[in-house]
Scaffold this motif. Structure first.
Motif, mmCIF file in Angstrom:
data_model
loop_
_atom_site.group_PDB
_atom_site.id
_atom_site.type_symbol
_atom_site.label_atom_id
_atom_site.label_comp_id
_atom_site.label_asym_id
_atom_site.label_seq_id
_atom_site.Cartn_x
_atom_site.Cartn_y
_atom_site.Cartn_z
ATOM 1 N N LEU A 100 -1.495 -1.027 -4.585
ATOM 2 C CA LEU A 100 -2.313 -0.127 -4.579
ATOM 3 C C LEU A 100 -1.797 1.266 -4.093
ATOM 4 N N ASP A 101 -1.801 2.426 -4.999
ATOM 5 C CA ASP A 101 -0.880 3.530 -4.933
ATOM 6 C C ASP A 101 -1.842 4.686 -4.874
ATOM 7 N N GLY A 102 -1.389 5.739 -4.338
ATOM 8 C CA GLY A 102 -2.260 7.080 -4.283
ATOM 9 C C GLY A 102 -3.064 6.989 -3.088
ATOM 10 N N LEU A 103 -2.887 6.235 -1.977
ATOM 11 C CA LEU A 103 -3.768 6.054 -0.718
ATOM 12 C C LEU A 103 -3.502 7.507 0.271
ATOM 13 N N GLY A 104 -2.480 8.141 -0.034
ATOM 14 C CA GLY A 104 -2.229 9.410 0.650
ATOM 15 C C GLY A 104 -3.068 10.481 0.514
ATOM 16 N N ALA A 105 -2.620 11.605 0.871
ATOM 17 C CA ALA A 105 -3.450 12.926 1.039
ATOM 18 C C ALA A 105 -4.158 13.355 -0.287
ATOM 19 N N VAL A 106 -5.252 13.963 -0.215
ATOM 20 C CA VAL A 106 -6.003 14.611 -1.196
ATOM 21 C C VAL A 106 -5.491 16.070 -1.159
ATOM 22 N N LEU A 143 1.003 -1.049 -0.321
ATOM 23 C CA LEU A 143 0.151 0.155 -0.052
ATOM 24 C C LEU A 143 0.852 1.208 0.240
ATOM 25 N N VAL A 144 0.627 1.976 -1.118
ATOM 26 C CA VAL A 144 1.855 3.199 -1.383
ATOM 27 C C VAL A 144 0.943 4.342 -0.872
ATOM 28 N N LEU A 145 1.773 5.281 -0.077
ATOM 29 C CA LEU A 145 0.868 6.312 0.562
ATOM 30 C C LEU A 145 1.365 7.765 -0.271
ATOM 31 N N GLU A 146 1.841 7.324 -1.548
ATOM 32 C CA GLU A 146 1.744 8.802 -2.247
ATOM 33 C C GLU A 146 0.602 9.386 -2.351
ATOM 34 N N ALA A 147 0.574 10.688 -2.797
ATOM 35 C CA ALA A 147 -0.447 11.494 -3.048
ATOM 36 C C ALA A 147 -1.643 10.965 -3.790
ATOM 37 N N SER A 148 -2.786 11.421 -3.790
ATOM 38 C CA SER A 148 -3.882 10.984 -4.731
ATOM 39 C C SER A 148 -3.612 11.600 -5.950
ATOM 40 N N ALA A 149 -4.224 11.071 -6.934
ATOM 41 C CA ALA A 149 -4.373 11.746 -8.322
ATOM 42 C C ALA A 149 -5.798 12.907 -7.932
ATOM 43 N N PRO A 150 -5.924 13.754 -9.216
ATOM 44 C CA PRO A 150 -6.871 14.689 -8.805
ATOM 45 C C PRO A 150 -8.231 14.056 -8.534
ATOM 46 N N GLY A 151 -8.548 14.942 -7.611
ATOM 47 C CA GLY A 151 -10.212 14.518 -7.091
ATOM 48 C C GLY A 151 -10.143 13.534 -6.111
#
Length: 386
Positions: free
Chosen positions: A347-353, A160-168
């Motif tokens: 699964l990536d983009g689980l981080g901040a919005v 589980l990758v806590l990179e920032a989310s994609a738009p929205g």
């Protein structure tokens, strides 16, 4: 008390932790700054988790690892603490929380995600089987941490990758693979006014090579081949004897990554570029010698690697009472490419919005933090108990 309510109640502590992380500047190319940042990450994580991490130093770069339980790891939570922001950025981009928006260098990419990891794992009913890995060179392409990432991911049920989310707030279910190259040219210097015919001009050779390289792209397949930084020569009145340019390649499939690599290997063999005949015919005496340096950096993270985890996350989001999740395919790469590359569901983009990664408007939407952290806790728990 529901998990979401607990995370909302914990929001002041989460914001405080993010602020502590952001206020320690950590540009990837500054080893001392990365080392200082690692100590701050260790302090913040240790405070929430009740245990200090292992410090792993490779090529002078500090990475941190927490392992829980005596058995094999089942879930890898992955992030990085280095940023693209140079020392001094806090003077012009201070950490602030105003009007529901959090700002500061590296807040979105990805120090908020690190704080979310610590709060999510602290809330787990049982941590056995969890590994947290926080690297210090991701923004450089993970030169010292790639092997570490791959080793920790191998055999896990999920990364589980806590990179920032994609738009929205979309989760990142596909990432393009990345290859990085440099084409170096060696020619011969001469006076540009007195006897240019005695020189071998690397600027001309590189110009031809740039056009040939760019022609390898295939937009229909999502393959981009982008010549970027270019240098050639020393003074304005000298035929340039040396120069180089960089190439950024992004691909959706390993097949395309291999095609581009094999095509570029011809750069070292004079005349193999389709339009390099000018190097043979237009340049005096002999063609500039061309050398290719580099290769594939990250494999693609394809949709199949994330499909099962995304379906789980959708179900859990509904159970938590969250809005329906969305997903996106993105051109940027992360260490999630490496975990998927060793066969671990990712699964990536689980981080901040938020938005503005690497830019002046980098920001995090505060209201989204509790829900994202609750989802991470629920997903990790589900993976550990299934």
């Amino acid at each position: 008390m529901s998990l979401l309510t607990r995370m909302r109640d914990a929001l002041p502590d989460l914001l405080s932790d993010i602020g502590e992380l952001v206020r320690c500047e950590s540009p990837s190319d500054d080893l001392a700054a990365v080392a200082r940042s690692a100590e701050v990450v260790a302090r913040v994580g240790g405070r929430r988790l009740g245990v200090a991490p292992e410090r792993i130093v490779r090529d002078g770069r500090t990475h941190l690892r927490w392992r829980f339980g005596a058995g094999p790891a089942r879930v890898l939570l992955l992030g990085h603490h280095d940023t693209v922001w140079p020392i001094g950025s806090l003077a012009t981009h201070p950490f602030t929380v105003d009007g529901g928006v959090l700002r500061g260098p590296g807040c979105f990419d990805m120090k908020a995600g690190l704080a979310m990891i610590f709060h999510a794992v602290a809330a787990l009913p049982d941590r056995d089987g969890v590994t947290i890995l926080v690297t210090g060179d991701e923004e450089l392409g993970s030169p010292s941490s790639r092997t570490l990432v791959e080793q920790e991911a191998t055999g896990c049920a999920a990364a589980l990758v806590l990179e920032a989310s994609a738009p929205g707030g979309a989760l990142k279910t596909e990432r393009k693979g990345v290859s990085l190259y440099r084409v170096r040219a060696t020619g011969r210097a001469a006076h540009a006014g007195l006897e240019p015919e005695r020189g071998v001009n690397t600027t001309i050779a590189l110009a031809e090579a740039v056009l040939a390289v760019a022609a390898l792209a295939d937009p229909s397949l999502g393959t981009t081949v982008t010549p970027t930084l270019l240098t050639s020569g020393t003074t304005t009145n000298t035929v340039p004897a040396a120069g180089e340019f960089a190439i950024d390649v992004r691909v959706r499939t390993r097949t395309e990554q291999s095609r581009i690599h094999l095509s570029l290997l011809g750069v070292e063999r004079k005349g193999t570029f389709p339009s390099l005949s000018v190097a043979e015919g237009a340049l005096p005496n002999h063609a500039a010698a061309l050398e290719l340096v580099g290769g594939p950096n990250r494999p693609p993270l394809d949709a199949a690697s994330s499909a099962g985890l995304y379906a789980r996350a959708e179900k859990l989001a509904a159970e938590l009472g969250l809005p329906p999740l969305t997903c996106a395919a993105v051109g940027g790469a992360s260490d999630g490419n490496f975990t998927a590359g060793v066969g671990t569901p990712t699964l990536d983009g689980l981080g901040a919005v938020g938005g503005g990664a690497h830019a002046d408007d980098e920001h995090v939407l505060v209201a989204e933090l509790p829900a994202r952290t609750a989802l991470l806790t629920a997903l990790t728990t589900d993976l550990l108990t299934s």
